[in-house]
Design an enzyme around this catalytic site. Structure first.
Site, PDB file in Angstrom:
ATOM      1  N   HIS A  41      12.530  13.310  13.179  1.00 25.38           N
ATOM      2  CA  HIS A  41      11.651  12.909  12.078  1.00 25.38           C
ATOM      3  C   HIS A  41      12.462  12.303  10.931  1.00 25.38           C
ATOM      4  O   HIS A  41      12.117  11.257  10.388  1.00 25.38           O
ATOM      5  CB  HIS A  41      10.883  14.159  11.605  1.00 25.38           C
ATOM      6  CG  HIS A  41      10.024  13.901  10.418  1.00 25.38           C
ATOM      7  ND1 HIS A  41      10.438  14.187   9.142  1.00 25.38           N
ATOM      8  CD2 HIS A  41       8.804  13.335  10.303  1.00 25.38           C
ATOM      9  CE1 HIS A  41       9.492  13.838   8.303  1.00 25.38           C
ATOM     10  NE2 HIS A  41       8.487  13.323   8.981  1.00 25.38           N
ATOM     11  N   ARG A  63       4.630   1.846  21.140  1.00 28.29           N
ATOM     12  CA  ARG A  63       4.269   1.196  19.875  1.00 28.29           C
ATOM     13  C   ARG A  63       5.459   0.347  19.437  1.00 28.29           C
ATOM     14  O   ARG A  63       6.581   0.571  19.920  1.00 28.29           O
ATOM     15  CB  ARG A  63       3.935   2.224  18.792  1.00 28.29           C
ATOM     16  CG  ARG A  63       5.077   3.137  18.476  1.00 28.29           C
ATOM     17  CD  ARG A  63       4.696   4.231  17.504  1.00 28.29           C
ATOM     18  NE  ARG A  63       5.805   5.165  17.373  1.00 28.29           N
ATOM     19  CZ  ARG A  63       5.708   6.381  16.881  1.00 28.29           C
ATOM     20  NH1 ARG A  63       4.555   6.841  16.491  1.00 28.29           N
ATOM     21  NH2 ARG A  63       6.756   7.162  16.781  1.00 28.29           N
ATOM     22  N   GLY A  75       4.263  11.345  12.828  1.00 31.13           N
ATOM     23  CA  GLY A  75       4.294  12.756  12.443  1.00 31.13           C
ATOM     24  C   GLY A  75       3.470  13.106  11.229  1.00 31.13           C
ATOM     25  O   GLY A  75       3.490  14.238  10.778  1.00 31.13           O
ATOM     26  N   SER A  96       9.653 -25.461 -16.412  1.00 27.34           N
ATOM     27  CA  SER A  96      10.007 -24.228 -15.713  1.00 27.34           C
ATOM     28  C   SER A  96       9.178 -23.113 -16.343  1.00 27.34           C
ATOM     29  O   SER A  96       9.210 -22.918 -17.560  1.00 27.34           O
ATOM     30  CB  SER A  96      11.503 -23.942 -15.866  1.00 27.34           C
ATOM     31  OG  SER A  96      11.806 -22.738 -15.199  1.00 27.34           O
ATOM     32  N   MET A 152       0.157  12.937  10.873  1.00 28.76           N
ATOM     33  CA  MET A 152      -1.143  13.571  11.135  1.00 28.76           C
ATOM     34  C   MET A 152      -0.972  14.560  12.284  1.00 28.76           C
ATOM     35  O   MET A 152       0.128  14.806  12.741  1.00 28.76           O
ATOM     36  CB  MET A 152      -2.179  12.509  11.434  1.00 28.76           C
ATOM     37  CG  MET A 152      -2.537  11.720  10.188  1.00 28.76           C
ATOM     38  SD  MET A 152      -3.751  10.475  10.506  1.00 28.76           S
ATOM     39  CE  MET A 152      -2.914   9.396  11.599  1.00 28.76           C
ATOM     40  N   TYR A 189      10.177 -25.181  -6.945  1.00 21.20           N
ATOM     41  CA  TYR A 189      11.206 -24.194  -6.620  1.00 21.20           C
ATOM     42  C   TYR A 189      10.962 -22.896  -7.375  1.00 21.20           C
ATOM     43  O   TYR A 189      10.191 -22.857  -8.345  1.00 21.20           O
ATOM     44  CB  TYR A 189      12.618 -24.728  -6.946  1.00 21.20           C
ATOM     45  CG  TYR A 189      12.859 -24.930  -8.424  1.00 21.20           C
ATOM     46  CD1 TYR A 189      13.345 -23.895  -9.219  1.00 21.20           C
ATOM     47  CD2 TYR A 189      12.588 -26.156  -9.029  1.00 21.20           C
ATOM     48  CE1 TYR A 189      13.555 -24.073 -10.583  1.00 21.20           C
ATOM     49  CE2 TYR A 189      12.786 -26.338 -10.383  1.00 21.20           C
ATOM     50  CZ  TYR A 189      13.260 -25.292 -11.156  1.00 21.20           C
ATOM     51  OH  TYR A 189      13.452 -25.448 -12.499  1.00 21.20           O
ATOM     52  N   LYS A 247      -2.125   3.974  18.815  1.00 23.20           N
ATOM     53  CA  LYS A 247      -1.792   4.764  20.006  1.00 23.20           C
ATOM     54  C   LYS A 247      -2.858   4.576  21.087  1.00 23.20           C
ATOM     55  O   LYS A 247      -2.543   4.284  22.241  1.00 23.20           O
ATOM     56  CB  LYS A 247      -1.673   6.251  19.637  1.00 23.20           C
ATOM     57  CG  LYS A 247      -1.137   7.090  20.791  1.00 23.20           C
ATOM     58  CD  LYS A 247      -1.282   8.580  20.534  1.00 23.20           C
ATOM     59  CE  LYS A 247      -0.471   9.037  19.355  1.00 23.20           C
ATOM     60  NZ  LYS A 247       0.685   9.834  19.704  1.00 23.20           N
TER      61      LYS A 247
END
Ligand code: PEP
Ligand code: MG
Length: 939
Positions: A494, A375, A140, A824, A142, A912, A61
């Site tokens: 939320h 963001r 949401g 394999s 913190m 593969y 932020k």
């Protein structure tokens, strides 16, 4: 000169010059810079060296607010206290690092200059918000405190200044409430009860409709709650408010909900949060003001349209809390045309600047637009794929970048079940809401997060979490639930954000639904649904159904996904093959992009009801002669199995593994037989005859048969069957059995080849430990193959190879490769034999404890243990190719579909990976990520 700085929990050495600030008089004193103003992003970048470092230092932020300031967007003045300060504060027993608070005050004075307002001054008070912001967004999770700086004096001053007492009281009561809950850890309920009480008394629906007097009294009542519950007064000193709010945000990094979220999202716990102090701008200054959240594209579908919600006359948390019905962002165009036009331009600019869809928060204060956050937007899997493809086609990012941006779990979603459209037509549709996170979810209703978690985890029930709205404290329940249903909230609520983040189907804002959490029921159109009742949610359409609907696998036809995977195919080096036993699996695998079959477990076919009696007859046979008949019966079955596989994989390799498990697996269990024998013997002894009415003669017959079986099972009993007569050992012990399998393979292959099918059988011998095992078995089987081809009069391209699933095989791979034409890795057994942990019991037993106690970092049966098993694999590759430089090597254990293991397979040079058909698209993408190197960076 250097000095140590704690960054992300590690001590790193940085040049001291980066920390030096001037302290007047030309006297330079080294001081750590803990605070960066939004207009100081250049300094932050210089210190942190790169943008990722800036985000680590200032949090997402803070970094983005600074960046928006740098590019000239309207951001309210503010500053960021660094994550380093947070980490030191938490490590130093909750003490601010020296100088930090003084720097905060300095920065505050700078804001005062820019705004012309003064913090704590009733004549023209500056108000600020205090917001958390970690490197990775944790919506949401913190804490935030708004309107810091208000007390009775500054409130009075602000009323005089704005002539708007309603507005000021609204701010004030919010501040006291947030203080109480965030700083003083008082529950939200007492505050909400007061508000609800006033709304009921005044018969209004919204807090905004309460009278000025009411808001004033409510503030007083809130202060009383603080006094009574926290045992101390609400602080009236704005500086104390700011200090305590900064500390509260630091602490919220270690709060339970933040911790749970990080655990679920895989975010390291040692990053810390930054604190952003931002000048308050107000969306609650009447109808010409408002606040909203939006994404620059539709994050449910990926369509190119701005999407979001806003509210007029409101502060930010009203929008996300889902407590007021929001308006769709499109309505802003008519309500506030000028800010809207500017907002649209900014959205475009941000997308271009960040080369990514943004999730923004904005406020309009009396007609002036302010950007409060940007963001990278969280999105559904469907949107992630479309957005990545669109951005690449718009030339904002490269195709490689587009591939990198979509994670394997996103692709997984496209293969997830959806409700059967036919069944939906007749299903009991009870309501419709907003389709905020797609997919089908079926489960029992639960009304709180703890119940959701315990029902799901302990009782292994599928649950749907139903709430009026969700809060950050609910996240653990949401993660445990199959789906989320709320009666309130919008696309950016939320519930919607978290559901999308974790790929949970969700329907929110179901207005017709009345949720009574206390009574543990919800009602909709007069019908009541209680806890434990079943509901089915369609997060793709927003529909809610009563009962349990069936789901179907969707068609694999999303044009964006198909395009993205085709780009991934061009990037990846690893081939992607499938583990498939039946033609229908092979067809699905091919549809999903498989380039071959890496494992067909032939024994699976033996379990089918029409074959098992012959398998058992073959096992119980005492001599080779007795074995001839059942093997002859099994041959046509196997031939037709392989025929179907060759046809489905026309042109591609098909690896068929010869019988592997110990034979007793095809017989009833020893305990079961012993129980039956004892019971039959007892029944025969009863004087009054058999209670089930069988005559003694037939009972004796059954008993004799069971005894014969029991004797056979006893004779085959091994203390450790997993380490016993299985794999190549079984083939050597019962050569006629594997010869029959090879005959079936070659008869089918030759027949297909005659009909023009391009066949490439690869015969795989399991569980080899010593080259001599191959010498014996492979030599014998190659002879059989040649015999069949001679009989059929046609040659087909074939190879013989082996599984490497015993450490000795990896350690002697150079010798094994003298015979094997391909390898394999059977990483299921290789993990079992390397760790000495039984693969069948581990995941329900002590291994869980190991994982919980972090004794093992990961479940080695899910992700290849790089240091141990991975090392053996790497050695096997090296040794094998010493003998046979072009040796083809793959992996066919469960790890073949695990992205992290795929990255390892890429790294050690396998050709593969082979995995379940449903993991093929994921493996294609993960292999491309591995090639790009993205995965290693994330580890
Ligand atoms: C393996 O061991 O990894 C493997 C693929 O074989 P199976 O799971 O059949 O033992
Ligand atoms: Mg195995």
């Amino acid at each position: 000169m250097t000095q140590k700085t704690v960054i992300r929990g590690k001590v790193r050495v940085v040049p001291a010059a980066a920390h030096i600030r001037s302290h007047g008089n030309g006297h330079r004193k080294p001081a750590v810079k803990w605070v960066y103003r939004f207009d100081e992003v250049d300094a932050a970048e210089k210190y942190a060296k790169c943008w990722d470092g800036v985000r680590a230092l200032l949090g997402g932020k803070g970094a983005n607010l600074a960046e928006m300031t740098r590019v000239g967007l309207p951001v309210p003045p503010g500053f960021t206290v660094t994550t380093e300060a947070c980490n030191i504060y938490l490590a130093a027993g909750n003490n601010f690092p020296p100088g930090m608070w003084e720097q905060e005050l300095d920065a505050l004075r700078h804001i005062e200059k820019m705004t012309g307002k003064k913090f704590g001054d009733p004549a023209n008070p500056l108000l600020v918000s205090c917001r958390s912001g970690a490197k990775f967004s944790m919506p949401g999770m913190m804490d935030t405190v708004l309107n810091i700086g208000l007390n009775d004096e500054t409130a009075a001053g602000l009323i005089a200044l704005t002539q708007d007492a309603r507005f000021v009281y609204d701010l004030y009561r919010r501040l006291v409430q947030m203080y109480g809950t965030v700083v003083m850890c008082i529950a939200d309920e007492p505050f909400e009860e007061v508000l609800a009480d006033y709304r009921a008394r005044r018969e209004v629906a919204n807090d905004a409709d309460l009278s000025i007097e009411d808001l004033g009294t409510i503030t007083g009542e809130f202060k009383k709650i603080v006094r009574e519950q926290a045992g101390r007064e609400f602080p009236t000193d704005p500086f104390e408010q700011l200090k305590l709010a900064t500390e509260a945000v630091f602490h919220s990094w270690n709060g339970k909900r933040a911790f749970d979220y990080r655990k679920a999202a895989g975010i390291p716990h040692n990053l810390g949060t930054a604190v952003n102090i931002v000048t308050m701008v107000f969306g609650n200054m009447g109808e010409g003001s408002g606040t909203g959240v939006a994404t620059t594209r539709n994050v449910s579908t990926g369509e190119k349209e701005i999407e979001g919600d806003y509210l007029t006359n409101a502060q930010g948390e009203d929008v996300v809390a889902g407590t007021r019905a929001t308006k769709p962002i499109a309505a802003l165009k008519d309500e506030m045309p000028k800010p809207w036009a500017q907002f649209e331009r900014i959205c475009k600019k941000l997308e271009k600047h960040y080369r990514e869809v943004q999730d923004v928060e904005f406020t309009v204060e009396r007609g002036k637009l302010w950007m409060l956050q940007t963001r990278d937007a969280k999105r559904t899997a469907q949107a992630a794929v479309r957005i990545a493809v669109d951005l690449a086609e718009e030339k904002l990012i490269t195709k490689e970048e587009a591939v990198k941006r979509v994670c394997p779990e996103h692709v997984d979603f496209f293969l997830h079940p959806q409700f059967d459209p036919a069944q939906k037509k007749t299903a009991d549709l009870i309501a419709k809401g907003l389709n905020v996170s797609p997919g089908a979810a079926v489960g029992m209703i639960v009304f709180d997060a703890d119940t959701a978690e315990s029902w799901a985890k302990q009782e292994k029930k599928d649950v749907i979490m139903v709430r009026p709205e969700t809060k950050p404290d609910d996240v653990h329940g949401m993660i445990a639930a199959k789906g989320i249903l709320t009666s309130r909230g919008g696309r950016t609520s939320h519930a919607a954000l978290v559901a999308r983040q974790f790929g949970k189907p969700a329907v929110v804002g179901v207005a017709a639904m009345d949720v009574d959490v206390e009574k543990r029921l919800f009602t909709v159109n007069g019908r009541a649904f209680k806890e434990g009742d079943w509901v089915s949610l369609d997060g793709t359409t927003g529909e809610v159904f009563a009962g349990q609907l069936k789901s179907v696998i969707p068609d694999f036809n999303d044009p964006y996904l198909i395009k993205l995977l085709s780009w991934a195919d061009k990037i990846r080096k690893l081939g992607v093959w499938a583990n498939a036993d039946y033609p229908r699996d092979a067809e699905r695998a091919r549809m999903y992009g498989a380039e071959g079959i890496g494992l067909c477990r032939t024994e699976h076919m033996f379990f089918e009801t029409n074959r098992l009696p012959f398998v058992q007859q073959m096992i119980l046979a005492k001599t080779d002669e007795e074995r001839v008949e059942p093997l002859a019966k099994l041959l046509p079955f196997q031939r037709s199995d392989f025929d179907g596989l060759f046809r489905a994989m026309d042109g591609l390799p098909v690896t068929i593994r010869l019988i592997d498990p110990p034979l007793h697996e095809f017989l009833p269990s020893h305990d079961e037989l012993l129980h039956d024998v004892t019971e039959l013997e007892t029944r025969l002894k009863l004087r009054d005859g058999d209670p089930l009415g069988f005559d003694p003669l037939s009972l004796t017959g059954i008993l004799a048969q069971k005894k014969k079986l029991l004797a056979a099972v006893e004779s085959m009993r091994e203390a450790n069957p997993m380490l016993g007569l299985r794999g190549v050992r079984l083939g050597i012990h019962l050569p006629e059995l594997v010869k029959m399998q090879v005959r079936a393979i070659f008869e089918a292959a030759c027949q297909c080849a005659k009909e023009g099918v391009d066949v490439h059988p690869k015969i795989m011998i399991p569980l080899t430990a010593h080259k001599n095992e191959l010498k014996v078995e492979q030599t014998m089987l190659e002879e059989e193959a040649k015999t069949v081809m001679a009989e059929q009069g046609i040659e087909v391209d074939y190879q013989f190879g082996t599984m490497i699933e015993i450490p000795r095989a990896a350690l002697t791979a150079d010798q094994i490769a003298e015979y094997a034409q391909f390898f394999s890795y059977g990483t299921n057994d290789l993990t079992q034999t390397t760790f000495g942990i039984s693969r069948d019991d581990a995941e329900t037993g002590f291994l869980l404890e190991y994982l919980e106690k972090s004794i093992l970092p990961e479940n080695p049966f899910a992700t290849i243990d790089e240091r141990g098993v991975g090392k053996l694999m790497e050695l096997g590759v090296k040794l094998g190719r010493q003998t046979r430089p072009d040796l083809e090597i793959g992996v066919c254990g469960e790890h073949g579909g695990d992205p992290k293991s795929i990255a390892l397979c890429h790294k050690i040079g396998l050709n593969y990976v082979s995995c379940s058909p449903f993991r093929i698209p994921i493996a294609r993408l993960a292999a491309a990520h591995a090639a790009i190197g993205e995965f290693e960076k994330d580890l």
